[in-house]
Design a protein around this motif. Structure first.
Motif, PDB file in Angstrom:
ATOM      1  N   THR A   4       0.839  -1.326   0.033  1.00  0.00           N
ATOM      2  CA  THR A   4      -0.120  -0.058  -0.046  1.00  0.00           C
ATOM      3  C   THR A   4       0.974   1.211   0.019  1.00  0.00           C
ATOM      4  OG1 THR A   4      -1.734   1.180   1.145  1.00  0.00           O
ATOM      5  CG2 THR A   4      -0.301  -0.156   2.523  1.00  0.00           C
ATOM      6  N   TYR A   5       0.466   2.327  -0.656  1.00  0.00           N
ATOM      7  CA  TYR A   5       1.469   3.364  -0.763  1.00  0.00           C
ATOM      8  C   TYR A   5       0.415   4.752  -0.906  1.00  0.00           C
ATOM      9  CZ  TYR A   5       0.130   2.804  -5.879  1.00  0.00           C
ATOM     10  OH  TYR A   5      -0.542   2.678  -6.922  1.00  0.00           O
ATOM     11  N   SER A   6       1.305   5.709  -0.835  1.00  0.00           N
ATOM     12  CA  SER A   6       0.674   7.172  -1.206  1.00  0.00           C
ATOM     13  C   SER A   6       1.677   7.879  -1.641  1.00  0.00           C
ATOM     14  CB  SER A   6      -0.096   7.604   0.181  1.00  0.00           C
ATOM     15  OG  SER A   6       0.794   7.904   1.224  1.00  0.00           O
ATOM     16  N   GLY A   7       1.098   8.746  -2.517  1.00  0.00           N
ATOM     17  CA  GLY A   7       1.973   9.584  -3.303  1.00  0.00           C
ATOM     18  C   GLY A   7       2.035  11.144  -2.732  1.00  0.00           C
ATOM     19  N   GLY A   8       2.577  11.966  -3.454  1.00  0.00           N
ATOM     20  CA  GLY A   8       2.866  13.214  -2.818  1.00  0.00           C
ATOM     21  C   GLY A   8       1.711  14.001  -3.206  1.00  0.00           C
ATOM     22  N   THR A   9       1.538  15.385  -3.111  1.00  0.00           N
ATOM     23  CA  THR A   9       0.547  16.265  -3.312  1.00  0.00           C
ATOM     24  C   THR A   9      -0.141  16.068  -4.385  1.00  0.00           C
ATOM     25  OG1 THR A   9       1.535  17.880  -1.935  1.00  0.00           O
ATOM     26  CG2 THR A   9      -0.372  18.565  -3.254  1.00  0.00           C
ATOM     27  N   HIS A  10      -1.472  15.533  -4.318  1.00  0.00           N
ATOM     28  CA  HIS A  10      -2.180  15.218  -5.739  1.00  0.00           C
ATOM     29  C   HIS A  10      -3.685  15.604  -5.400  1.00  0.00           C
ATOM     30  CE1 HIS A  10      -2.585  13.156  -9.569  1.00  0.00           C
ATOM     31  NE2 HIS A  10      -3.824  12.916  -8.947  1.00  0.00           N
ATOM     32  N   LEU A  20      -5.426   5.832   1.704  1.00  0.00           N
ATOM     33  CA  LEU A  20      -6.500   4.901   2.260  1.00  0.00           C
ATOM     34  C   LEU A  20      -6.880   3.822   1.040  1.00  0.00           C
ATOM     35  CD1 LEU A  20      -8.224   7.026   5.028  1.00  0.00           C
ATOM     36  CD2 LEU A  20      -6.787   5.033   5.364  1.00  0.00           C
ATOM     37  N   SER A  21      -7.215   4.533  -0.243  1.00  0.00           N
ATOM     38  CA  SER A  21      -7.358   3.343  -1.250  1.00  0.00           C
ATOM     39  C   SER A  21      -6.737   2.524  -1.337  1.00  0.00           C
ATOM     40  CB  SER A  21      -7.789   4.490  -2.489  1.00  0.00           C
ATOM     41  OG  SER A  21      -8.872   5.616  -2.274  1.00  0.00           O
ATOM     42  N   GLY A  22      -5.484   2.838  -1.339  1.00  0.00           N
ATOM     43  CA  GLY A  22      -4.318   1.704  -1.392  1.00  0.00           C
ATOM     44  C   GLY A  22      -4.417   0.774  -0.461  1.00  0.00           C
ATOM     45  N   ALA A  61     -11.231   1.577   5.292  1.00  0.00           N
ATOM     46  CA  ALA A  61     -10.298   1.023   4.580  1.00  0.00           C
ATOM     47  C   ALA A  61      -9.587  -0.342   5.142  1.00  0.00           C
ATOM     48  CB  ALA A  61      -9.205   2.037   4.481  1.00  0.00           C
ATOM     49  N   ALA A  62      -9.662  -0.348   6.410  1.00  0.00           N
ATOM     50  CA  ALA A  62      -8.956  -1.632   6.799  1.00  0.00           C
ATOM     51  C   ALA A  62     -10.014  -2.688   6.979  1.00  0.00           C
ATOM     52  CB  ALA A  62      -8.665  -1.395   8.608  1.00  0.00           C
ATOM     53  N   CYS A  63     -11.437  -2.373   6.549  1.00  0.00           N
ATOM     54  CA  CYS A  63     -12.401  -3.583   6.211  1.00  0.00           C
ATOM     55  C   CYS A  63     -12.314  -3.914   4.824  1.00  0.00           C
ATOM     56  CB  CYS A  63     -13.757  -2.911   6.726  1.00  0.00           C
ATOM     57  SG  CYS A  63     -14.092  -2.909   8.525  1.00  0.00           S
ATOM     58  N   SER A 160      -2.371  10.673  10.179  1.00  0.00           N
ATOM     59  CA  SER A 160      -2.881  11.979   9.813  1.00  0.00           C
ATOM     60  C   SER A 160      -3.366  11.845   8.475  1.00  0.00           C
ATOM     61  CB  SER A 160      -1.500  13.001   9.844  1.00  0.00           C
ATOM     62  OG  SER A 160      -0.785  12.487   8.901  1.00  0.00           O
ATOM     63  N   GLU A 161      -3.923  13.124   8.070  1.00  0.00           N
ATOM     64  CA  GLU A 161      -4.530  13.290   6.486  1.00  0.00           C
ATOM     65  C   GLU A 161      -3.273  13.349   5.567  1.00  0.00           C
ATOM     66  OE1 GLU A 161      -7.660  15.913   6.111  1.00  0.00           O
ATOM     67  OE2 GLU A 161      -9.045  14.605   6.739  1.00  0.00           O
ATOM     68  N   SER A 162      -2.367  14.040   6.118  1.00  0.00           N
ATOM     69  CA  SER A 162      -1.097  14.253   5.189  1.00  0.00           C
ATOM     70  C   SER A 162      -0.530  12.835   4.783  1.00  0.00           C
ATOM     71  CB  SER A 162       0.084  15.215   6.244  1.00  0.00           C
ATOM     72  OG  SER A 162      -0.299  16.307   6.188  1.00  0.00           O
ATOM     73  N   ALA A 163      -0.493  11.657   5.687  1.00  0.00           N
ATOM     74  CA  ALA A 163      -0.165  10.477   5.335  1.00  0.00           C
ATOM     75  C   ALA A 163      -1.129   9.682   4.418  1.00  0.00           C
ATOM     76  CB  ALA A 163       0.323   9.829   6.639  1.00  0.00           C
ATOM     77  N   TRP A 164      -2.404   9.683   4.880  1.00  0.00           N
ATOM     78  CA  TRP A 164      -3.337   8.894   4.251  1.00  0.00           C
ATOM     79  C   TRP A 164      -4.258   9.513   3.254  1.00  0.00           C
ATOM     80  CZ3 TRP A 164      -2.659   3.765   4.376  1.00  0.00           C
ATOM     81  CH2 TRP A 164      -1.970   3.112   5.465  1.00  0.00           C
TER      82      TRP A 164
END
Length: 238
Positions: A4-10, A20-22, A61-63, A160-164
């Motif tokens: 699972t991953y999250s990118g930069g500002t998008h 969280l979609s990841g 997301a965990a579900c 945090s929302e910055s991370a997820w």
């Protein structure tokens, strides 16, 4: 194991799941969805402006469910424990407050009306006197068919929302734009089926934390001491 991953500002639609979609996609890929009940224990070294909306989105997301799902918990705080050290724990640690710079929470966030203070537990390391920079999300649950399961997210995402990612469901029922400010990555590691079979979980109950033995070390005392009158360690800028 799934990534699972999250990118930069998008902002806007993404070609690949992120944030969280990841996590949602990783849970689905591992066939860990279709959840009846779920308990989450999240150890983090930094806490952002957390509120019930963010906890609800992490829970969904965990579900393995989209944010538009009706699976949302009526009281998500009963399903989430957040492990973060108290001021006393940092003061009495081997390195003391001089080593507390790796742990971050501001008074502004903590004192906000919607901050889920009742979810916080003292991060008491099993390595006595040590502070931690872990980001671990332990999930234990039961599927709708009665099958118990457990998995752990191991990565770089704090709470945090910055991370997820920050995202809202619009009045139209569609998802609004997604905004992520951090680059994060991680893996979801399920507890093997054989281990789950040996756990002898009682019908209708989620597995105990001991189910992770042999898959990953749980580095903190569980279920953890509620804060009570204690205060968290607050980040102090030099």
């Amino acid at each position: 194991m799934a990534n699972t991953y999250s990118g930069g500002t998008h902002q806007g639609k993404l070609e690949h799941p992120t944030g969280l979609s990841g996590l949602t996609q990783a849970v689905r890929n591992l066939q860990l969805g279709d959840v009846e009940d779920l308990q989450l224990d999240y150890a983090a070294s930094s806490l952002g402006a957390i509120n019930d909306n963010l906890l609800q989105r992490i829970y969904l997301a965990a579900c393995g469910e989209p944010l538009t799902s009706s699976t949302a918990s009526s009281n998500v705080r009963n399903h989430v424990r957040i492990y973060f050290p108290t001021d006393e724990t940092v003061q009495k640690s081997i390195g003391g407050p001089d080593c507390g710079g790796i742990i971050s929470l501001t008074r502004q966030y903590y004192n906000a009306a919607g901050f889920p203070r009742d979810c916080l537990r003292n991060y008491d390391s099993t390595r006595r006197g040590m502070l931690s920079h872990n980001k671990l999300l332990f999930a234990r649950g039961i599927k709708k068919n009665g099958t118990p399961f457990a998995w752990v997210y191991i990565g770089s995402a704090n709470i945090s929302e910055s991370a997820w990612g920050g995202q809202r469901v619009l009045k139209s029922g569609q998802m609004g734009s997604l905004s992520i400010r951090n680059w994060e990555c991680g893996v979801v590691v399920p507890v093997p089926h054989a281990k789950m079979a040996d756990a002898k979980v009682c019908k209708g109950e989620v597995p105990p934390m001991s189910v992770f033995e042999g898959t990953i070390e749980v580095p903190f005392v569980h279920p953890g001491q509620a804060y009570g009158r204690e205060q968290p360690w607050f980040f102090k800028r030099g």
